[in-house]
Design a protein around this motif. Structure first.
Motif, mmCIF file in Angstrom:
data_model
loop_
_atom_site.group_PDB
_atom_site.id
_atom_site.type_symbol
_atom_site.label_atom_id
_atom_site.label_comp_id
_atom_site.label_asym_id
_atom_site.label_seq_id
_atom_site.Cartn_x
_atom_site.Cartn_y
_atom_site.Cartn_z
ATOM 1 N N GLU A 1 0.764 -1.327 0.130
ATOM 2 C CA GLU A 1 0.104 -0.107 -0.162
ATOM 3 C C GLU A 1 0.879 1.427 0.055
ATOM 4 O OE1 GLU A 1 -2.947 -0.123 2.977
ATOM 5 O OE2 GLU A 1 -3.216 1.994 3.002
ATOM 6 N N PRO A 2 0.759 2.274 -0.969
ATOM 7 C CA PRO A 2 1.353 3.434 -0.780
ATOM 8 C C PRO A 2 1.214 4.249 0.395
ATOM 9 C CG PRO A 2 0.088 3.061 -2.894
ATOM 10 C CD PRO A 2 -0.376 2.132 -1.865
ATOM 11 N N LYS A 3 2.313 5.011 0.708
ATOM 12 C CA LYS A 3 2.326 5.799 2.127
ATOM 13 C C LYS A 3 1.436 6.883 1.994
ATOM 14 C CE LYS A 3 6.622 4.080 3.887
ATOM 15 N NZ LYS A 3 7.531 3.420 3.031
ATOM 16 N N LEU A 4 1.178 7.290 0.681
ATOM 17 C CA LEU A 4 0.447 8.936 0.701
ATOM 18 C C LEU A 4 -0.842 8.455 0.483
ATOM 19 C CD1 LEU A 4 2.729 10.941 -1.783
ATOM 20 C CD2 LEU A 4 2.360 11.479 0.797
ATOM 21 N N ASP A 5 -1.953 9.232 0.923
ATOM 22 C CA ASP A 5 -3.253 9.226 0.597
ATOM 23 C C ASP A 5 -3.514 9.442 -0.875
ATOM 24 O OD1 ASP A 5 -3.777 8.487 3.082
ATOM 25 O OD2 ASP A 5 -4.291 10.519 3.667
ATOM 26 N N GLY A 6 -2.952 10.518 -1.602
ATOM 27 C CA GLY A 6 -3.093 10.690 -2.923
ATOM 28 C C GLY A 6 -2.184 11.845 -3.268
ATOM 29 N N VAL A 7 -2.392 12.144 -4.629
ATOM 30 C CA VAL A 7 -1.459 12.960 -5.411
ATOM 31 C C VAL A 7 -2.310 13.987 -6.299
ATOM 32 C CG1 VAL A 7 0.281 13.141 -7.184
ATOM 33 C CG2 VAL A 7 0.354 11.169 -5.589
ATOM 34 N N THR A 8 -2.018 15.292 -6.376
ATOM 35 C CA THR A 8 -2.791 16.083 -7.297
ATOM 36 C C THR A 8 -1.558 16.670 -8.276
ATOM 37 O OG1 THR A 8 -4.131 16.906 -5.500
ATOM 38 C CG2 THR A 8 -4.036 18.066 -7.705
ATOM 39 N N ILE A 9 -2.201 16.410 -9.546
ATOM 40 C CA ILE A 9 -0.838 16.655 -10.788
ATOM 41 C C ILE A 9 -1.600 18.028 -11.330
ATOM 42 C CG2 ILE A 9 0.061 16.321 -12.633
ATOM 43 C CD1 ILE A 9 -0.339 13.246 -11.934
ATOM 44 N N LYS A 10 -1.059 19.164 -11.246
ATOM 45 C CA LYS A 10 -1.645 20.494 -11.878
ATOM 46 C C LYS A 10 -0.474 20.903 -13.078
ATOM 47 C CE LYS A 10 -0.845 23.963 -8.472
ATOM 48 N NZ LYS A 10 -1.443 24.931 -7.779
ATOM 49 N N VAL A 11 -1.013 21.503 -14.166
ATOM 50 C CA VAL A 11 -0.276 21.981 -14.962
ATOM 51 C C VAL A 11 0.234 23.205 -14.284
ATOM 52 C CG1 VAL A 11 -0.203 22.837 -17.243
ATOM 53 C CG2 VAL A 11 -1.315 20.827 -17.188
ATOM 54 N N ILE A 12 1.512 23.775 -14.431
ATOM 55 C CA ILE A 12 1.986 24.979 -14.122
ATOM 56 C C ILE A 12 2.751 25.662 -15.294
ATOM 57 C CG2 ILE A 12 1.669 24.991 -11.604
ATOM 58 C CD1 ILE A 12 4.485 24.297 -11.437
ATOM 59 N N SER A 13 2.814 26.851 -15.442
ATOM 60 C CA SER A 13 3.832 27.513 -16.603
ATOM 61 C C SER A 13 4.982 27.655 -16.253
ATOM 62 C CB SER A 13 3.033 28.839 -16.860
ATOM 63 O OG SER A 13 3.897 29.535 -17.468
ATOM 64 N N SER A 14 6.045 27.395 -17.129
ATOM 65 C CA SER A 14 7.307 27.567 -16.756
ATOM 66 C C SER A 14 7.603 28.960 -16.111
ATOM 67 C CB SER A 14 8.406 27.194 -17.768
ATOM 68 O OG SER A 14 7.850 28.110 -19.094
ATOM 69 N N SER A 15 6.777 29.895 -16.451
ATOM 70 C CA SER A 15 7.153 31.447 -15.915
ATOM 71 C C SER A 15 6.523 31.635 -14.291
ATOM 72 C CB SER A 15 6.327 32.298 -16.665
ATOM 73 O OG SER A 15 4.842 32.176 -16.760
ATOM 74 N N THR A 16 5.818 30.474 -13.893
ATOM 75 C CA THR A 16 5.494 30.702 -12.654
ATOM 76 C C THR A 16 6.015 29.502 -11.696
ATOM 77 O OG1 THR A 16 3.582 29.714 -13.131
ATOM 78 C CG2 THR A 16 3.114 32.154 -13.061
ATOM 79 N N VAL A 17 6.747 28.626 -12.359
ATOM 80 C CA VAL A 17 7.276 27.579 -11.431
ATOM 81 C C VAL A 17 8.117 28.003 -10.159
ATOM 82 C CG1 VAL A 17 9.134 27.144 -12.810
ATOM 83 C CG2 VAL A 17 8.364 25.288 -11.570
ATOM 84 N N VAL A 18 8.861 28.868 -10.219
ATOM 85 C CA VAL A 18 9.648 29.277 -9.091
ATOM 86 C C VAL A 18 8.471 29.872 -7.931
ATOM 87 C CG1 VAL A 18 11.349 31.007 -8.195
ATOM 88 C CG2 VAL A 18 11.850 29.991 -10.247
ATOM 89 N N GLN A 19 7.620 30.667 -8.343
ATOM 90 C CA GLN A 19 6.696 30.963 -7.375
ATOM 91 C C GLN A 19 6.188 29.848 -6.477
ATOM 92 O OE1 GLN A 19 7.487 32.868 -9.846
ATOM 93 N NE2 GLN A 19 8.595 34.267 -8.447
ATOM 94 N N GLU A 20 5.542 28.913 -7.675
ATOM 95 C CA GLU A 20 4.654 27.998 -7.113
ATOM 96 C C GLU A 20 5.564 27.010 -5.965
ATOM 97 O OE1 GLU A 20 1.782 26.946 -7.220
ATOM 98 O OE2 GLU A 20 0.919 27.817 -9.238
ATOM 99 N N LEU A 21 7.066 27.078 -6.329
ATOM 100 C CA LEU A 21 7.732 26.288 -5.294
ATOM 101 C C LEU A 21 7.837 26.831 -4.191
ATOM 102 C CD1 LEU A 21 10.231 24.917 -7.965
ATOM 103 C CD2 LEU A 21 9.100 23.465 -6.441
ATOM 104 N N GLU A 22 8.182 28.151 -4.310
ATOM 105 C CA GLU A 22 8.380 28.866 -2.964
ATOM 106 C C GLU A 22 7.030 29.033 -2.028
ATOM 107 O OE1 GLU A 22 9.665 33.112 -4.515
ATOM 108 O OE2 GLU A 22 11.772 32.213 -4.399
ATOM 109 N N THR A 23 6.139 29.039 -2.629
ATOM 110 C CA THR A 23 4.870 29.289 -2.006
ATOM 111 C C THR A 23 4.247 27.680 -1.384
ATOM 112 O OG1 THR A 23 3.580 29.366 -3.986
ATOM 113 C CG2 THR A 23 4.111 31.371 -2.794
ATOM 114 N N GLY A 24 4.842 26.744 -1.779
ATOM 115 C CA GLY A 24 4.802 25.531 -1.558
ATOM 116 C C GLY A 24 3.416 25.155 -2.197
#
Lengths: 606, 320
Positions: free
Chosen positions: A276-299
């Motif tokens: 059984e996987p340890k995580l309950d689930g995963v969300t995959i969302k498309v993000i633009s390469s121009s905002t990838v840094v901000q998405e990472l910084e804000t978690g």
């Protein structure tokens, strides 16, 4: 994408939507490519703004205690949406493959040298003659709907791909190498004679030619659920809701819902065969390469599919992520046109008398360019001087002792002088040995901010040794059209810059053989043909022998320079610090079912 | 009036046919096709050639055109090579997103433009007017993609008021009220970013119209008759000044379905703009031609609509 020998025929520095297209051909289920690196992730990365792939580890350092459950967000970095053809047997775009990785997998896994192991959902045995493979699928391997994954399903995948109505890009030499496949494909036979279902979980496949490549990615390991797709017409499968809306697999997570083109939510597959996987689930969302840094910084995202390396220097100190790195299975190169394509005989028509036919001229052009400087100036060291045509992503076969041709304009000038390329009319440029003006046309692809300055740099370097080179920047489609993707080479192209993604199998014959269309240089050499054949012969099952053959081949390519490699490249993957048990690259033994987090929500940058 | 509409509609038909032929020829002239990107030494070029043959890519353009137009007349726009799904379904999927976004943008645009235009026109050459005009100049100068990024950084990432990507929270059940709210929430920031930039031309239009109108003789007459200033502005000046804006409205409809690649890309919001651009660069002909035709149709209908609106509100320009 699946694990074909050749993957991601990238035309590299270019917009990512072009990237998707290039990637169509390719494939690599685990997109991350590997390479053995010392585990020294804690080192100080900063070095005067210069970085080195040596400083990165490809396995995440675990911190703290994993919590029970939790979910992570995976950022699919892409400037185009994902197509949503969510089945290994049909997909063609790289973003689709990123999603597929989470809920479906191949039946075989491979180690860090890309050789199939017996640790996967199925195990295999090879017959004495190396042609017949017997696979045994694990008893606990079940589809998400509870039905067992059977040998019938595996056979069914082969039947669908081999069907003339099949509309995906998978039917290739790996399939035609199966006994009876071509007869089946052309309708002469109702079954594929080389594939036999022995019992519910056992399958055997007989290949026409035994080659070491079979062990490194040339087996089709993705079953297709026959109890779901069995009654559909082959042409309708790829557009069916069972592929697009409610896709099925047997991986660690199952798809709950899809918002077309933007996100996918998955929950754990409790019945996963590894446990059984340890995580309950995963969300995959498309993000633009121009905002990838901000998405990472804000978690906003914990993991990303791809990180633009040019954004790394400014964000190297991001406090809430750890950067993983590995060597990309790809290289950039400069090619020389030395002939045309003979469509009638399906082979190259090599012309040693062509403008670029002089080996000293080609050698000189390699010596004239400083790729180490290009890597430092344009990529902060995250791309670096390439030496041979087998990149270090294949540590078993990359010849570290082969230094290629080092930057030395004096040697370049000397080579040109000796070959008779001298400036006879004092215009500052050399004439060819017959005394005619020599004008070389260099074609490179547009895309990205650095494409043009980089190409200009090469032009200036060649000018510095007295060669008159004209640069033309063209868009991806025209580029490959003119270079000869359709077999109709544009005679005005003399030199071109492009990139290849290298498959998990090292065999380069698909790119440099005399009978392959993708030998864009249209170069032919007996020794080359011999070495390529040796490399995939039965004898080459002996690793030491195969290494020796490919070392010789790498040296031959340095001597003859039909093309020369310019840059190897790093792949970086920032990972939120709360994530545990994550790795990029192959054969790490870290699986997505182990993935865990040490906190409910993602860490935020300070 | 009906004559005008009928005549315009009849002219539209050859326009559309011409457009579709042009699109087809231009598509044919582009280097490469949907299979150009399939550069894989593992796949026999003969297989790729067979795929071309099957897709009809080797036929001369007029044969392909006839095949295509036959399908279109039956409402079948063909199959997208890249998405492996019917083009009409694909466009439908994206159009809904784009329509919502454009509608929100349009509403916001007018909500901003009309009060600002009126204030700035009525009190022209005051500090208030200068401030508004200043804003419009900035709006003209600011590139949409930079402005949208700044908006996203400030309101999406720094303040965290709005979601930063997508058109709906992943995993929300379609059809529920929460789904609707989530959609709306995701719309606001991109729509506002776009509206703040696109509204400036409307503000300027309105301002100059009002300034123009308020010096007309009939306004003097209206004042002389003892109308209050508010009445003069609301009944006489505003109504006349809105004419060109009403006429403009028809063209805005075209924009409704076009989408904006920048906004869609930055906000991870899959819409028509992204679909159009990527289908061109990936040579997904069936999608591309269907889209061009659709956009062309929208432009023609938009122009028609503008003319009709104009002739309804302004009897002076009715064509006899």
């Amino acid at each position: 994408m699946a694990k074909n020998k050749w993957s991601r025929y990238l035309a590299l520095p270019m917009l990512s939507f072009v990237m998707v297209l290039a990637a169509c051909s390719g494939d690599d289920t685990s997109k991350e490519e590997g390479g053995k690196k010392e585990a020294d992730g804690g080192q100080d990365l900063k070095n005067g703004g210069m970085y080195s792939i040596e400083d990165f580890d490809n396995v995440k350092t675990n911190e703290g205690e994993a919590i029970d459950g939790g979910t992570v967000t995976f950022g699919l970095v892409s400037d185009t949406v994902f197509e949503g053809t969510l089945n290994w047997n049909f997909y063609s775009g790289a973003p689709d493959a990123e999603i597929l990785n989470w809920f479906d997998e191949g039946l075989l896994t491979w180690d860090e040298n890309y050789v199939y192991t017996n640790d996967g959902a199925a195990t295999y045995e090879v017959s004495e003659d190396g042609r017949t493979f017997t696979f045994k699928i694990g008893d606990n391997v079940n589809w998400h709907d509870g039905e067992p994954v059977t040998a019938e399903d595996w056979l069914f995948a082969h039947e669908v791909i081999g069907n003339p109505d099949y509309d995906g890009p998978r039917y290739n030499t790996d399939f035609t190498n199966i006994e009876g496949m071509e007869e089946y494909n052309s309708g002469k036979a109702d079954t594929i004679s080389g594939i036999e279902v022995i019992d519910e979980k056992t399958l055997s496949i007989t290949y026409i030619e035994s080659t070491p490549s079979l062990l490194t990615g040339s087996i089709w390991t993705y079953p297709l659920a026959k109890h779901i797709f069995g009654d559909m017409a082959v042409a309708d499968i790829s557009s069916s809701p069972e592929v697009r809306e409610k896709p099925i697999g047997f991986g660690p997570f199952k798809v709950d819902s899809i918002v077309p083109g933007e996100s996918v939510t998955l929950s754990k597959n409790e019945d996963y065969w590894r446990g059984e996987p340890k995580l309950d689930g995963v969300t995959i969302k498309v993000i633009s390469s121009s905002t990838v840094v901000q998405e990472l910084e804000t978690g906003g995202v914990d993991l990303v599919s791809d990180f633009p390396v040019d954004q790394f220097p400014d964000n190297a100190e991001m406090s809430n992520v750890e950067y993983l790195g590995t060597i990309d299975r790809a290289y950039t190169y400069i090619g020389f046109k030395q002939g045309t394509w003979d469509a009638e005989n399906n082979r190259v028509a090599y012309d040693p008398e062509s403008k670029m036919g002089d080996v000293e001229l080609r050698q000189a052009m390699w010596h004239a360019v400083d790729n180490a400087a290009v890597g430092e100036k344009f990529y902060n060291g995250l791309r670096w001087n390439a030496t041979t045509l087998i990149p270090p992503s294949h540590p078993e076969f990359h010849d570290e002792n082969n230094k290629g041709r080092e930057y030395d304009p004096e040697v370049a000038k000397q080579l040109l002088e000796e070959a008779g390329y001298v400036d006879t009319d004092d215009d500052g440029f050399r004439e060819d040995p017959e005394g005619n003006p020599l004008e070389i046309n260099f074609v490179s692809m547009t895309g990205g901010d650095t494409a043009e300055p980089l190409a200009q740099y090469y032009v200036q370097s060649w000018e510095a040794v007295g060669l008159n080179v004209n640069l033309e920047m063209v868009e991806f489609n025209s580029f490959y059209d003119r270079v000869g993707n359709g077999g109709e080479d544009d005679p005005s192209v003399d030199v071109y810059q492009a990139a290849w993604g290298v498959g998990i199998d090292v065999d380069p014959s698909g790119l440099y053989g005399a009978d392959t269309l993708y030998n864009f240089g249209r170069w032919e050499n007996e020794e080359n043909d011999r070495l390529l054949a040796e490399g995939r012969s039965e004898k080459a099952f002996d690793l030491a022998y195969r290494q020796e053959v490919y070392n010789e081949w790498q040296q031959l390519m340095v001597d003859e320079v039909p093309v020369f490699p310019t840059l190897y490249r790093a792949l970086l993957a920032p990972v939120n610090k709360r994530v545990m048990n994550y790795a990029i690259g192959d054969g790490t033994g870290v699986y997505l079912s182990d993935l865990a987090v040490n906190a409910e929500s993602a860490e935020v940058a300070e | 009036m009906w004559k005008l509409i009928l005549r315009r509609t009849l002219i539209t038909i050859p326009q559309i046919i011409l457009l579709s032929v042009l699109v087809f020829i231009l598509a044919q002239a582009m280097p490469g096709d949907a299979l150009t990107g399939l550069i894989d030494p593992n796949i026999d070029p003969a297989t790729i050639e067979a795929m071309r043959e099957r897709l009809g890519l080797n036929n001369p353009w007029y044969v392909q055109y006839i095949d295509w137009i036959k399908g279109v007349l039956q409402g079948d726009f063909g199959q997208s090579f890249r998405f492996k799904m019917p083009v009409s379904e694909l466009i439908g999927e994206r159009m809904i997103n784009t329509l919502w976004l454009s509608l929100a943008t349009l509403i916001l645009t007018y909500l901003i433009a009309i009060p600002l235009g009126i204030i700035s026109g009525r009190f022209n050459d005051t500090w208030l007017d200068r401030a508004i005009t200043g804003y419009t100049y900035i709006g003209f100068a600011a590139p949409l993609f930079i402005f949208a990024l700044v908006m996203l950084f400030v309101f999406g990432f720094q303040l965290g008021w709005f979601p930063t990507s997508g058109s709906v929270t992943p995993g929300t059940e379609p059809g529920t009220f929460a789904y609707f709210l989530s959609k709306l929430n995701h719309l606001l920031l991109p729509a506002l970013s776009m509206a703040l930039i696109t509204t400036v031309s409307t503000v300027q239009y309105l301002r100059s119209e009002i300034i123009d109108t308020k010096q007309k003789d009939f306004i003097v007459t209206a004042r002389a008759k003892g109308n209050s200033e508010t009445r003069v502005y609301n009944r006489h000046i505003l109504r006349n000044s809105l004419l060109p804006i009403a006429a403009f409205f028809g063209y805005e409809i075209t924009g409704l379905i076009g989408g904006t690649i920048f906004i869609e890309n930055i906000f991870g919001y899959p819409g028509m703009g992204e679909l159009f651009l990527s289908s061109i660069s990936l040579r997904d002909y069936s999608v591309m031609t269907a889209l061009v035709l659709l956009f062309g149709l929208a432009a023609i209908i938009g122009a028609l609509l503008s003319d009709i609106i104009l002739s309804l509100v302004d009897p002076r320009i009715r064509i006899k």
